[in-house]
Scaffold this motif. Structure first.
Motif, PDB file in Angstrom:
ATOM      1  N   ALA A  64       0.815  -1.215   0.000  1.00  0.00           N
ATOM      2  CA  ALA A  64       0.000   0.000   0.000  1.00  0.00           C
ATOM      3  C   ALA A  64       0.848   1.264   0.000  1.00  0.00           C
ATOM      4  O   ALA A  64       0.373   2.334  -0.390  1.00  0.00           O
ATOM      5  N   ASN A  65       2.099   1.140   0.454  1.00  0.00           N
ATOM      6  CA  ASN A  65       3.010   2.298   0.517  1.00  0.00           C
ATOM      7  C   ASN A  65       4.209   2.115  -0.413  1.00  0.00           C
ATOM      8  O   ASN A  65       5.299   2.618  -0.146  1.00  0.00           O
ATOM      9  N   GLU A  66       3.973   1.419  -1.502  1.00  0.00           N
ATOM     10  CA  GLU A  66       5.065   1.044  -2.406  1.00  0.00           C
ATOM     11  C   GLU A  66       5.861   2.253  -2.890  1.00  0.00           C
ATOM     12  O   GLU A  66       7.078   2.173  -3.071  1.00  0.00           O
ATOM     13  N   ARG A  67       5.192   3.407  -3.055  1.00  0.00           N
ATOM     14  CA  ARG A  67       5.906   4.583  -3.573  1.00  0.00           C
ATOM     15  C   ARG A  67       6.904   5.147  -2.560  1.00  0.00           C
ATOM     16  O   ARG A  67       7.731   5.989  -2.908  1.00  0.00           O
ATOM     17  N   PHE A  68       6.834   4.658  -1.316  1.00  0.00           N
ATOM     18  CA  PHE A  68       7.780   5.112  -0.291  1.00  0.00           C
ATOM     19  C   PHE A  68       8.940   4.135  -0.091  1.00  0.00           C
ATOM     20  O   PHE A  68       9.781   4.352   0.775  1.00  0.00           O
ATOM     21  N   VAL A  69       8.965   3.049  -0.871  1.00  0.00           N
ATOM     22  CA  VAL A  69      10.118   2.142  -0.801  1.00  0.00           C
ATOM     23  C   VAL A  69      11.250   2.801  -1.597  1.00  0.00           C
ATOM     24  O   VAL A  69      11.115   3.009  -2.805  1.00  0.00           O
ATOM     25  N   PRO A  70      12.351   3.162  -0.933  1.00  0.00           N
ATOM     26  CA  PRO A  70      13.409   3.918  -1.611  1.00  0.00           C
ATOM     27  C   PRO A  70      13.997   3.162  -2.803  1.00  0.00           C
ATOM     28  O   PRO A  70      13.998   1.925  -2.835  1.00  0.00           O
ATOM     29  N   PRO A  71      14.522   3.890  -3.781  1.00  0.00           N
ATOM     30  CA  PRO A  71      15.110   3.238  -4.959  1.00  0.00           C
ATOM     31  C   PRO A  71      16.395   2.477  -4.621  1.00  0.00           C
ATOM     32  O   PRO A  71      17.103   2.834  -3.682  1.00  0.00           O
ATOM     33  N   TYR A  72      16.670   1.453  -5.394  1.00  0.00           N
ATOM     34  CA  TYR A  72      17.913   0.697  -5.252  1.00  0.00           C
ATOM     35  C   TYR A  72      19.104   1.631  -5.462  1.00  0.00           C
ATOM     36  O   TYR A  72      19.103   2.468  -6.347  1.00  0.00           O
ATOM     37  N   GLY A  73      20.106   1.483  -4.609  1.00  0.00           N
ATOM     38  CA  GLY A  73      21.309   2.293  -4.741  1.00  0.00           C
ATOM     39  C   GLY A  73      21.308   3.540  -3.883  1.00  0.00           C
ATOM     40  O   GLY A  73      22.337   4.207  -3.756  1.00  0.00           O
ATOM     41  N   VAL A  92      13.483   5.343   5.789  1.00  0.00           N
ATOM     42  CA  VAL A  92      14.622   5.801   6.595  1.00  0.00           C
ATOM     43  C   VAL A  92      15.875   5.821   5.725  1.00  0.00           C
ATOM     44  O   VAL A  92      16.034   5.003   4.830  1.00  0.00           O
ATOM     45  N   GLY A  93      16.741   6.782   6.003  1.00  0.00           N
ATOM     46  CA  GLY A  93      17.953   6.956   5.198  1.00  0.00           C
ATOM     47  C   GLY A  93      19.038   5.961   5.567  1.00  0.00           C
ATOM     48  O   GLY A  93      18.883   5.139   6.478  1.00  0.00           O
ATOM     49  N   PRO A  94      20.183   6.016   4.894  1.00  0.00           N
ATOM     50  CA  PRO A  94      21.306   5.139   5.212  1.00  0.00           C
ATOM     51  C   PRO A  94      21.770   5.392   6.644  1.00  0.00           C
ATOM     52  O   PRO A  94      21.815   6.543   7.087  1.00  0.00           O
ATOM     53  N   TYR A  95      22.105   4.319   7.365  1.00  0.00           N
ATOM     54  CA  TYR A  95      22.541   4.469   8.757  1.00  0.00           C
ATOM     55  C   TYR A  95      23.895   5.169   8.816  1.00  0.00           C
ATOM     56  O   TYR A  95      24.120   6.034   9.654  1.00  0.00           O
ATOM     57  N   PHE A  96      24.798   4.790   7.900  1.00  0.00           N
ATOM     58  CA  PHE A  96      26.161   5.352   7.930  1.00  0.00           C
ATOM     59  C   PHE A  96      26.272   6.474   6.896  1.00  0.00           C
ATOM     60  O   PHE A  96      26.756   6.265   5.787  1.00  0.00           O
ATOM     61  N   LYS A  97      25.823   7.660   7.269  1.00  0.00           N
ATOM     62  CA  LYS A  97      25.860   8.788   6.328  1.00  0.00           C
ATOM     63  C   LYS A  97      27.294   9.263   6.071  1.00  0.00           C
ATOM     64  O   LYS A  97      27.600   9.814   5.023  1.00  0.00           O
ATOM     65  N   GLY A 100      20.749   3.580  -0.638  1.00  0.00           N
ATOM     66  CA  GLY A 100      21.182   3.278   0.731  1.00  0.00           C
ATOM     67  C   GLY A 100      20.055   3.358   1.736  1.00  0.00           C
ATOM     68  O   GLY A 100      20.214   2.995   2.907  1.00  0.00           O
ATOM     69  N   ALA A 101      18.891   3.831   1.292  1.00  0.00           N
ATOM     70  CA  ALA A 101      17.725   3.967   2.177  1.00  0.00           C
ATOM     71  C   ALA A 101      16.849   2.723   2.103  1.00  0.00           C
ATOM     72  O   ALA A 101      17.017   1.877   1.219  1.00  0.00           O
ATOM     73  N   SER A 102      15.908   2.614   3.040  1.00  0.00           N
ATOM     74  CA  SER A 102      15.015   1.453   3.093  1.00  0.00           C
ATOM     75  C   SER A 102      13.665   1.877   3.667  1.00  0.00           C
ATOM     76  O   SER A 102      13.504   3.003   4.140  1.00  0.00           O
ATOM     77  N   LEU A 103      12.711   0.982   3.616  1.00  0.00           N
ATOM     78  CA  LEU A 103      11.402   1.227   4.241  1.00  0.00           C
ATOM     79  C   LEU A 103      11.372   0.471   5.560  1.00  0.00           C
ATOM     80  O   LEU A 103      11.503  -0.754   5.590  1.00  0.00           O
TER      81      LEU A 103
END
Length: 341
Positions: free
Chosen positions: A110-119, A154-159, A121-124
């Protein structure tokens, strides 16, 4: 389609509103239908058991957009099984594994548009939680429960890159009691760690390495994460009934065995920190967060782990392998991913 106005690489580990969350209520002895809602609030009775007697349990897991464009949820069934154990521990109604998995897949879809793009470093990030909702003033378990799952990117943990940090040991704080709620994912465990964590951060450390609450001799958890170290080529991690069984740690132990590394889950005395070559905190947020130095504040002792301030080779390899599985870059030989169709 992804949500185009988000700066994926610079998202914090915070809350970003998404389209939908899912809910299900246990009432009159049965779990009702799954409901989808865009509301970000819940309506609770002022005497609900979750507010007064801590009947609240939760999980944390992630979904990733892979190299092939497919969305993968990492170790969904393990999280389902762990929340069942937490429910039993607090005398709450366990959410059936099938219901848990169905709701997680549904909220991701249902929230597919919020799954970050590959590459990116972010995730849902998925946050399933269950709360006791019956109005009770006497101390007892609830008869009714609400189970919910919301998601947030959420963004990459190791910015700043995959770099080791310094942690500390403080004996004046205990995370949990012996034979207490430590083995379950209960909000109260985290509430009990906020003061110690705040003090550590003010002193310049990333986390507190707690010692066992009974004897203060052995390593326990590392802030909100499990601890592991490499000693004489072996992967060692504390064993205790007061430690949350981390699904990330369980995964890393399996990957270590796959690499031919001996795995030891046992009591680790503080003094053994003199003999380790690598160390890290592991959990859903970071996978593995390397440790440079451990400062025992009570004894004014410094254990220098990463002498060159670089993550160790075993920790780095384990981190890279687990991330590659999550992103569909290497074969998922253990069947850890659930692909959301």
């Amino acid at each position: 389609m992804a949500s185009n106005n988000l700066d994926w690489a610079n998202l914090s580990f915070g809350y970003v509103p998404t389209d939908v969350n899912v809910r299900c209520t246990f009432r009159d002895g049965v779990w009702g239908p799954i409901e989808e809602t865009s509301s970000e609030t819940i309506n609770l009775h002022i005497a609900a058991t979750c507010l007064h007697y801590g009947q609240e349990i939760f999980e944390g897991l992630k979904a990733f957009r892979g190299k092939d464009g497919k969305i993968r949820i990492f170790r969904l069934e393990e999280n389902a099984r762990r929340i069942i154990e937490s429910a039993k521990g607090l005398l709450m109604e366990p959410v059936p594994e099938e219901l848990f998995c169905e709701m997680c897949k549904r909220v991701v879809k249902a929230n597919e548009r919020f799954v970050p793009p590959y590459g990116s470093g972010a995730s849902l990030y998925l946050r399933p939680l269950e709360v006791g909702i019956s109005a009770k003033v006497g101390v007892s378990s609830s008869s009714d429960y609400t189970f919910m799952v919301f998601v947030t990117p959420v963004g990459p943990y190791f910015k700043e890159g995959f770099k080791p940090t310094n942690i500390c040991i403080m004996r004046e704080y205990d995370r949990v009691a012996p034979k207490g709620t430590g083995r379950w994912k209960v909000g109260g465990n985290y509430a009990a760690s906020i003061a110690a964590g705040d003090r550590a951060h003010k002193l310049g450390y990333s986390a507190v390495l707690y010692l066992d609450p009974k004897e203060k001799k052995y390593l326990d958890e590392c802030g909100p994460a499990n601890f592991f170290a490499i000693k004489n080529g072996a992967y060692i991690t504390p064993a205790s009934e007061s430690i949350l069984p981390s699904i990330t740690n369980k995964s890393l132990m399996q990957l270590a065995r796959d690499m031919g590394i001996t795995v030891e889950q046992r009591h680790i005395a503080v003094e053994e920190l003199n003999e380790i070559s690598e160390a890290a905190a592991c959990g859903t947020a970071a996978v593995a967060s390397p440790i440079a130095e451990i400062h025992d504040l009570d004894n004014d002792t410094k254990y220098i782990i990463a002498k060159d301030h670089q993550p160790g080779p075993v920790t780095t390899e384990l981190y890279n392998r687990l991330r590659a599985i999550q992103l569909g870059e290497i074969e998922d030989v253990h069947g850890w991913n659930t692909i959301v169709e």
